[in-house]
Write a protein that holds these residues in place. Structure first.
Motif, PDB file in Angstrom:
ATOM      1  N   ALA A   8       0.908  -1.075   0.469  1.00 54.77           N
ATOM      2  CA  ALA A   8       0.733  -0.019   0.047  1.00 54.77           C
ATOM      3  C   ALA A   8       1.136   1.178  -0.003  1.00 54.77           C
ATOM      4  O   ALA A   8       1.918   1.315   0.686  1.00 54.77           O
ATOM      5  CB  ALA A   8      -1.100  -0.295   1.237  1.00 54.77           C
ATOM      6  N   GLU A   9       0.552   2.172  -0.891  1.00 57.07           N
ATOM      7  CA  GLU A   9       1.415   3.599  -0.637  1.00 57.07           C
ATOM      8  C   GLU A   9       0.315   4.722  -0.492  1.00 57.07           C
ATOM      9  O   GLU A   9      -0.911   4.372  -0.371  1.00 57.07           O
ATOM     10  CB  GLU A   9       1.525   3.986  -1.621  1.00 57.07           C
ATOM     11  CG  GLU A   9       1.028   4.174  -3.329  1.00 57.07           C
ATOM     12  CD  GLU A   9       1.046   5.429  -3.352  1.00 57.07           C
ATOM     13  OE1 GLU A   9       1.987   6.348  -2.788  1.00 57.07           O
ATOM     14  OE2 GLU A   9       0.118   6.081  -4.460  1.00 57.07           O
ATOM     15  N   GLY A  10       0.845   6.065   0.628  1.00 58.29           N
ATOM     16  CA  GLY A  10       0.243   7.137   0.772  1.00 58.29           C
ATOM     17  C   GLY A  10       0.419   7.427   1.703  1.00 58.29           C
ATOM     18  O   GLY A  10       1.568   6.901   2.501  1.00 58.29           O
ATOM     19  N   ARG A  11       0.472   8.723   2.217  1.00 58.73           N
ATOM     20  CA  ARG A  11       1.153   9.866   2.868  1.00 58.73           C
ATOM     21  C   ARG A  11       0.319   9.126   4.330  1.00 58.73           C
ATOM     22  O   ARG A  11       1.337  10.062   5.702  1.00 58.73           O
ATOM     23  CB  ARG A  11       0.820  11.017   2.789  1.00 58.73           C
ATOM     24  CG  ARG A  11       0.934  11.503   1.548  1.00 58.73           C
ATOM     25  CD  ARG A  11       1.502  12.770   0.845  1.00 58.73           C
ATOM     26  NE  ARG A  11       2.325  12.967  -0.168  1.00 58.73           N
ATOM     27  CZ  ARG A  11       2.726  14.348  -0.139  1.00 58.73           C
ATOM     28  NH1 ARG A  11       2.609  15.077   0.405  1.00 58.73           N
ATOM     29  NH2 ARG A  11       3.615  14.233  -1.012  1.00 58.73           N
ATOM     30  N   ASP A  12      -0.267   8.970   4.817  1.00 56.39           N
ATOM     31  CA  ASP A  12      -0.345   8.185   5.748  1.00 56.39           C
ATOM     32  C   ASP A  12      -0.552   6.470   5.873  1.00 56.39           C
ATOM     33  O   ASP A  12      -0.785   6.644   7.203  1.00 56.39           O
ATOM     34  CB  ASP A  12      -1.513   8.874   6.623  1.00 56.39           C
ATOM     35  CG  ASP A  12      -2.923   8.320   5.287  1.00 56.39           C
ATOM     36  OD1 ASP A  12      -2.972   7.284   5.482  1.00 56.39           O
ATOM     37  OD2 ASP A  12      -3.786   8.441   6.165  1.00 56.39           O
ATOM     38  N   ILE A  13      -0.150   5.769   4.995  1.00 55.09           N
ATOM     39  CA  ILE A  13      -0.003   4.030   5.279  1.00 55.09           C
ATOM     40  C   ILE A  13       0.820   3.783   6.727  1.00 55.09           C
ATOM     41  O   ILE A  13       0.328   3.413   7.784  1.00 55.09           O
ATOM     42  CB  ILE A  13      -0.357   4.339   4.310  1.00 55.09           C
ATOM     43  CG1 ILE A  13      -0.860   4.301   3.134  1.00 55.09           C
ATOM     44  CG2 ILE A  13       0.468   2.048   3.806  1.00 55.09           C
ATOM     45  CD1 ILE A  13      -2.008   3.728   3.116  1.00 55.09           C
ATOM     46  N   GLY A  14       1.818   4.324   6.784  1.00 55.06           N
ATOM     47  CA  GLY A  14       2.336   3.798   7.727  1.00 55.06           C
ATOM     48  C   GLY A  14       1.992   4.319   9.308  1.00 55.06           C
ATOM     49  O   GLY A  14       2.757   3.195  10.173  1.00 55.06           O
ATOM     50  N   THR A  15       1.907   5.609   9.489  1.00 55.75           N
ATOM     51  CA  THR A  15       1.584   6.574  10.793  1.00 55.75           C
ATOM     52  C   THR A  15      -0.365   6.057  10.491  1.00 55.75           C
ATOM     53  O   THR A  15       0.183   5.547  11.905  1.00 55.75           O
ATOM     54  CB  THR A  15       1.311   7.296  10.142  1.00 55.75           C
ATOM     55  OG1 THR A  15       0.665   7.984   9.643  1.00 55.75           O
ATOM     56  CG2 THR A  15       3.443   7.968  10.500  1.00 55.75           C
ATOM     57  N   VAL A  16      -0.962   5.763  10.195  1.00 55.54           N
ATOM     58  CA  VAL A  16      -2.120   5.589  10.391  1.00 55.54           C
ATOM     59  C   VAL A  16      -2.585   4.568  10.882  1.00 55.54           C
ATOM     60  O   VAL A  16      -3.749   4.184  11.037  1.00 55.54           O
ATOM     61  CB  VAL A  16      -3.120   7.440  10.191  1.00 55.54           C
ATOM     62  CG1 VAL A  16      -4.679   6.926   9.917  1.00 55.54           C
ATOM     63  CG2 VAL A  16      -2.620   8.400  10.526  1.00 55.54           C
ATOM     64  N   VAL A  17      -2.797   4.746   9.080  1.00 54.20           N
ATOM     65  CA  VAL A  17      -3.229   3.425   8.452  1.00 54.20           C
ATOM     66  C   VAL A  17      -3.306   1.954   8.764  1.00 54.20           C
ATOM     67  O   VAL A  17      -4.213   0.914   9.651  1.00 54.20           O
ATOM     68  CB  VAL A  17      -4.364   3.451   6.956  1.00 54.20           C
ATOM     69  CG1 VAL A  17      -4.405   2.079   6.237  1.00 54.20           C
ATOM     70  CG2 VAL A  17      -4.440   4.834   6.498  1.00 54.20           C
ATOM     71  N   ALA A  18      -1.937   1.279   8.804  1.00 51.19           N
ATOM     72  CA  ALA A  18      -1.139  -0.067   8.750  1.00 51.19           C
ATOM     73  C   ALA A  18       0.183   0.695   9.741  1.00 51.19           C
ATOM     74  O   ALA A  18       0.678   0.487   9.525  1.00 51.19           O
ATOM     75  CB  ALA A  18      -0.837  -0.138   7.433  1.00 51.19           C
ATOM     76  N   PRO A  19      -0.353   0.997  11.032  1.00 52.38           N
ATOM     77  CA  PRO A  19       0.993   1.596  11.740  1.00 52.38           C
ATOM     78  C   PRO A  19       1.936   0.647  12.611  1.00 52.38           C
ATOM     79  O   PRO A  19       2.904   0.336  12.588  1.00 52.38           O
ATOM     80  CB  PRO A  19      -0.245   1.448  12.934  1.00 52.38           C
ATOM     81  CG  PRO A  19      -1.671   1.448  13.201  1.00 52.38           C
ATOM     82  CD  PRO A  19      -1.613   1.482  11.743  1.00 52.38           C
ATOM     83  N   ASN A  20       0.713  -1.213  12.114  1.00 49.50           N
ATOM     84  CA  ASN A  20       1.208  -1.921  12.746  1.00 49.50           C
ATOM     85  C   ASN A  20       2.368  -3.030  11.263  1.00 49.50           C
ATOM     86  O   ASN A  20       2.149  -3.569  11.355  1.00 49.50           O
ATOM     87  CB  ASN A  20       0.669  -3.200  13.920  1.00 49.50           C
ATOM     88  CG  ASN A  20       0.223  -2.442  14.610  1.00 49.50           C
ATOM     89  OD1 ASN A  20       1.345  -1.605  15.621  1.00 49.50           O
ATOM     90  ND2 ASN A  20      -1.259  -2.247  14.701  1.00 49.50           N
TER      91      ASN A  20
END
Length: 128
Positions: free
Chosen positions: A42-54
């Motif tokens: 997945a790519e996006g500006r909040d994927i690693g911090t909000v959408v998929a933090p784990n």
């Protein structure tokens, strides 16, 4: 899906919509449901911090504004800077690198070199 989703106009509109709390409230649960269905990239500006933090592996891609503009063709350095500022300062789900994300500056890399580095990172996570 076509290259049209990568145009400057679509990127600018996506950035404007993403700062609306209603859009985040509607989209984040849907994105999480999709990601829960299996292995995804997945790519996006909040994927690693909000959408998929784990997420098992997070990579924060960056490049200089000049190189990004050249890669995007019609997008100017000024419009990229405006979008970055808007996305970095929005109240809900701002653009930022997750603490556990690998920073990958692609400014001087070819696409093949970027892919090679990401594959190495992924192999290191799976023990392979």
């Amino acid at each position: 899906m076509t290259a049209a989703i990568r145009t400057a106009e679509v990127s600018a509109r996506a950035s404007e919509i993403a700062r609306l709390q209603r859009s985040r409230e509607a989209l984040v649960p849907l994105q999480r449901e999709l990601l829960a269905l299996g292995d995804w990239v997945a790519e996006g500006r909040d994927i690693g911090t909000v959408v998929a933090p784990n997420a098992e592996l997070k990579i924060f891609l960056t490049a200089s504004a000049d190189v990004r503009a050249a890669r995007r063709g019609e997008e100017t350095v000024a419009s990229l800077a405006q979008r970055d500022a808007r996305d970095s300062t929005r109240a809900d789900s701002p653009l930022r690198q997750a603490a556990d994300a690998h920073l990958l500056d692609t400014t001087s890399l070819t696409i093949d070199e970027v892919v090679e580095r990401i594959v190495r990172l992924a192999a290191g996570r799976s023990g392979g």
